[in-house]
Motif scaffolding. Structure first.
Motif, PDB file in Angstrom:
ATOM      1  N   GLN A   1     -63.246 -11.830 -28.536  1.00 30.48           N
ATOM      2  CA  GLN A   1     -64.222 -11.308 -29.244  1.00 30.48           C
ATOM      3  C   GLN A   1     -65.093 -10.085 -29.163  1.00 30.48           C
ATOM      4  O   GLN A   1     -65.297  -9.852 -27.633  1.00 30.48           O
ATOM      5  CB  GLN A   1     -65.571 -12.616 -28.903  1.00 30.48           C
ATOM      6  CG  GLN A   1     -66.717 -12.322 -29.738  1.00 30.48           C
ATOM      7  CD  GLN A   1     -67.893 -13.299 -29.686  1.00 30.48           C
ATOM      8  OE1 GLN A   1     -67.856 -14.104 -28.432  1.00 30.48           O
ATOM      9  NE2 GLN A   1     -68.628 -13.819 -30.641  1.00 30.48           N
TER      10      GLN A   1
ATOM     11  N   TYR B   1     -58.588 -16.583 -27.817  1.00 31.61           N
ATOM     12  CA  TYR B   1     -59.208 -15.735 -28.689  1.00 31.61           C
ATOM     13  C   TYR B   1     -59.873 -14.651 -28.037  1.00 31.61           C
ATOM     14  O   TYR B   1     -60.108 -14.532 -26.924  1.00 31.61           O
ATOM     15  CB  TYR B   1     -60.669 -16.491 -29.335  1.00 31.61           C
ATOM     16  CG  TYR B   1     -60.413 -17.749 -30.097  1.00 31.61           C
ATOM     17  CD1 TYR B   1     -60.396 -19.078 -29.675  1.00 31.61           C
ATOM     18  CD2 TYR B   1     -60.370 -17.416 -31.500  1.00 31.61           C
ATOM     19  CE1 TYR B   1     -60.140 -20.279 -30.434  1.00 31.61           C
ATOM     20  CE2 TYR B   1     -59.909 -18.793 -32.171  1.00 31.61           C
ATOM     21  CZ  TYR B   1     -59.991 -19.912 -31.809  1.00 31.61           C
ATOM     22  OH  TYR B   1     -59.738 -21.025 -32.622  1.00 31.61           O
TER      23      TYR B   1
ATOM     24  N   PHE C   1     -64.392 -24.674 -25.581  1.00 29.36           N
ATOM     25  CA  PHE C   1     -64.500 -23.281 -24.988  1.00 29.36           C
ATOM     26  C   PHE C   1     -64.529 -23.390 -23.689  1.00 29.36           C
ATOM     27  O   PHE C   1     -65.409 -24.027 -23.146  1.00 29.36           O
ATOM     28  CB  PHE C   1     -65.346 -22.399 -25.785  1.00 29.36           C
ATOM     29  CG  PHE C   1     -64.696 -22.192 -27.037  1.00 29.36           C
ATOM     30  CD1 PHE C   1     -65.076 -23.212 -28.294  1.00 29.36           C
ATOM     31  CD2 PHE C   1     -63.894 -20.973 -27.564  1.00 29.36           C
ATOM     32  CE1 PHE C   1     -64.572 -22.464 -29.470  1.00 29.36           C
ATOM     33  CE2 PHE C   1     -63.684 -20.649 -28.855  1.00 29.36           C
ATOM     34  CZ  PHE C   1     -63.768 -21.449 -29.913  1.00 29.36           C
ATOM     35  N   GLY C   2     -63.898 -22.614 -22.799  1.00 33.36           N
ATOM     36  CA  GLY C   2     -64.102 -22.004 -21.591  1.00 33.36           C
ATOM     37  C   GLY C   2     -65.215 -20.851 -21.542  1.00 33.36           C
ATOM     38  O   GLY C   2     -65.506 -20.550 -22.680  1.00 33.36           O
ATOM     39  N   PRO C   3     -65.641 -20.516 -20.326  1.00 32.21           N
ATOM     40  CA  PRO C   3     -66.728 -19.719 -20.341  1.00 32.21           C
ATOM     41  C   PRO C   3     -66.557 -18.113 -20.532  1.00 32.21           C
ATOM     42  O   PRO C   3     -67.307 -17.391 -20.661  1.00 32.21           O
ATOM     43  CB  PRO C   3     -67.395 -19.896 -18.819  1.00 32.21           C
ATOM     44  CG  PRO C   3     -65.995 -20.118 -18.221  1.00 32.21           C
ATOM     45  CD  PRO C   3     -65.219 -21.152 -18.824  1.00 32.21           C
TER      46      PRO C   3
ATOM     47  N   LEU D   1     -64.897 -14.476 -33.603  1.00 35.89           N
ATOM     48  CA  LEU D   1     -63.601 -14.667 -32.615  1.00 35.89           C
ATOM     49  C   LEU D   1     -62.181 -14.506 -33.333  1.00 35.89           C
ATOM     50  O   LEU D   1     -61.969 -15.033 -34.538  1.00 35.89           O
ATOM     51  CB  LEU D   1     -63.432 -15.954 -32.027  1.00 35.89           C
ATOM     52  CG  LEU D   1     -64.421 -16.323 -31.033  1.00 35.89           C
ATOM     53  CD1 LEU D   1     -65.852 -16.389 -31.440  1.00 35.89           C
ATOM     54  CD2 LEU D   1     -64.177 -17.594 -30.077  1.00 35.89           C
TER      55      LEU D   1
ATOM     56  N   ARG E   1     -64.699 -11.366 -18.979  1.00 34.39           N
ATOM     57  CA  ARG E   1     -65.171 -10.266 -19.573  1.00 34.39           C
ATOM     58  C   ARG E   1     -64.281  -9.102 -18.915  1.00 34.39           C
ATOM     59  O   ARG E   1     -64.309  -8.712 -17.919  1.00 34.39           O
ATOM     60  CB  ARG E   1     -66.413  -9.844 -19.379  1.00 34.39           C
ATOM     61  CG  ARG E   1     -67.455 -10.798 -20.106  1.00 34.39           C
ATOM     62  CD  ARG E   1     -68.968 -10.937 -19.811  1.00 34.39           C
ATOM     63  NE  ARG E   1     -69.538 -11.746 -20.772  1.00 34.39           N
ATOM     64  CZ  ARG E   1     -69.466 -13.001 -20.908  1.00 34.39           C
ATOM     65  NH1 ARG E   1     -68.606 -13.623 -20.266  1.00 34.39           N
ATOM     66  NH2 ARG E   1     -70.113 -13.674 -22.114  1.00 34.39           N
TER      67      ARG E   1
ATOM     68  N   PHE F   1     -61.948 -15.835 -24.828  1.00 27.58           N
ATOM     69  CA  PHE F   1     -62.361 -17.057 -24.630  1.00 27.58           C
ATOM     70  C   PHE F   1     -60.758 -17.891 -24.797  1.00 27.58           C
ATOM     71  O   PHE F   1     -60.038 -17.883 -25.928  1.00 27.58           O
ATOM     72  CB  PHE F   1     -63.162 -17.575 -25.839  1.00 27.58           C
ATOM     73  CG  PHE F   1     -64.508 -17.071 -25.647  1.00 27.58           C
ATOM     74  CD1 PHE F   1     -65.109 -16.104 -26.406  1.00 27.58           C
ATOM     75  CD2 PHE F   1     -65.200 -17.694 -24.459  1.00 27.58           C
ATOM     76  CE1 PHE F   1     -66.300 -15.412 -26.077  1.00 27.58           C
ATOM     77  CE2 PHE F   1     -66.596 -17.218 -24.273  1.00 27.58           C
ATOM     78  CZ  PHE F   1     -67.099 -16.158 -25.196  1.00 27.58           C
TER      79      PHE F   1
ATOM     80  N   PHE G   1     -64.962 -12.135 -14.616  1.00 31.11           N
ATOM     81  CA  PHE G   1     -65.005 -10.447 -15.058  1.00 31.11           C
ATOM     82  C   PHE G   1     -63.972  -9.574 -14.409  1.00 31.11           C
ATOM     83  O   PHE G   1     -63.353 -10.120 -13.278  1.00 31.11           O
ATOM     84  CB  PHE G   1     -66.147  -9.729 -14.581  1.00 31.11           C
ATOM     85  CG  PHE G   1     -67.660 -10.482 -14.932  1.00 31.11           C
ATOM     86  CD1 PHE G   1     -68.083 -11.458 -14.050  1.00 31.11           C
ATOM     87  CD2 PHE G   1     -68.220 -10.204 -16.084  1.00 31.11           C
ATOM     88  CE1 PHE G   1     -69.248 -12.029 -14.371  1.00 31.11           C
ATOM     89  CE2 PHE G   1     -69.364 -10.470 -16.341  1.00 31.11           C
ATOM     90  CZ  PHE G   1     -69.972 -11.717 -15.606  1.00 31.11           C
TER      91      PHE G   1
END
Lengths: 110, 112
Positions: free
Chosen positions: B37, B35, B103-105, B43, B108, B90, B10
């Protein structure tokens, strides 16, 4: 027209129901097709690839219609754990990049 | 096996600030992607790389820069952050083009 377009959803179904998602793509030269699953606020993960002859993985069946540029995903005997957003993904020929649809949200209720 | 890792998870930025989103993969994949989102959307590809030293623009590259000095790392740089860059970012990797991407987590990011 969007390059990859999915049913807007959300789909709210009871446990045990059968649900189908539809997806259309604009580029007839597309080579590869996938369904990804994305849980709330998590990363997407591959659910299954989609082959021209159609393919099945347990309760999940994917179909491809190249003539109509249409992909579908059928989920039988829905479980609570199937609740997620399902992303239709298409490889357009240019550079092999994947194009993601906006996703269809599924909510399975007890 | 960690797969694809991203830091930070975050971040809140003020308008005009800069930051770098880190992405590392340990699968020896040649292909890496960034990407974004936005809520309720799919995405969108920002940048991608087919190998160390090679990067190319995706669908929405404006306001971002990338570099790929090693196979493992693919950082994304935001210069002069704007509210329109508020999103979830992402990073992903794959061993070949148009195959499964891992994908990674996600990171945000909020720009206020």
């Amino acid at each position: 027209r969007k390059e990859v377009e999915q049913d807007p959803g959300p789909f709210n179904v009871p446990e045990g129901a059968t649900v189908a998602f539809n997806c259309t793509y604009s580029n007839s030269a597309s080579q590869s097709f996938f369904w990804y699953r994305q849980d709330c606020r998590k990363e997407p993960k591959l659910l299954m690839s989609v082959y021209s002859s159609g393919n099945e993985d347990g309760r999940f069946t994917a179909q491809l219609n190249r003539a109509s540029q249409y992909i579908s995903l059928l989920i039988r005997d829905s479980k609570l754990s199937d609740s997620a957003t399902y992303l239709c993904v298409v490889n357009f020929f240019q550079g092999g990049k994947l194009i993601f649809g906006q996703g269809t949200e599924l909510s399975v209720k007890p | 096996n960690a797969g694809v890792t991203q830091t930070p998870k975050f971040r809140i930025l003020k308008i005009g600030q800069s930051m770098t989103l880190q992405c590392t993969q340990d699968m020896n994949h040649n292909y890496m992607y960034w990407y974004r989102q936005d809520p309720g959307m799919g995405l969108k590809l920002i940048y991608y790389s087919v190998g160390a030293g090679i990067t190319d623009k995706g669908e929405v590259p404006n306001g971002y820069n990338v570099s790929r000095s090693t196979t493992e790392d693919f950082p994304l740089r935001l210069e002069l952050a704007a509210p329109s860059q508020t999103s979830v970012y992402f990073c992903a990797s794959s061993d070949r083009t148009a195959t499964e991407q891992y994908f990674g987590p996600g990171t945000r990011l909020t720009v206020t």
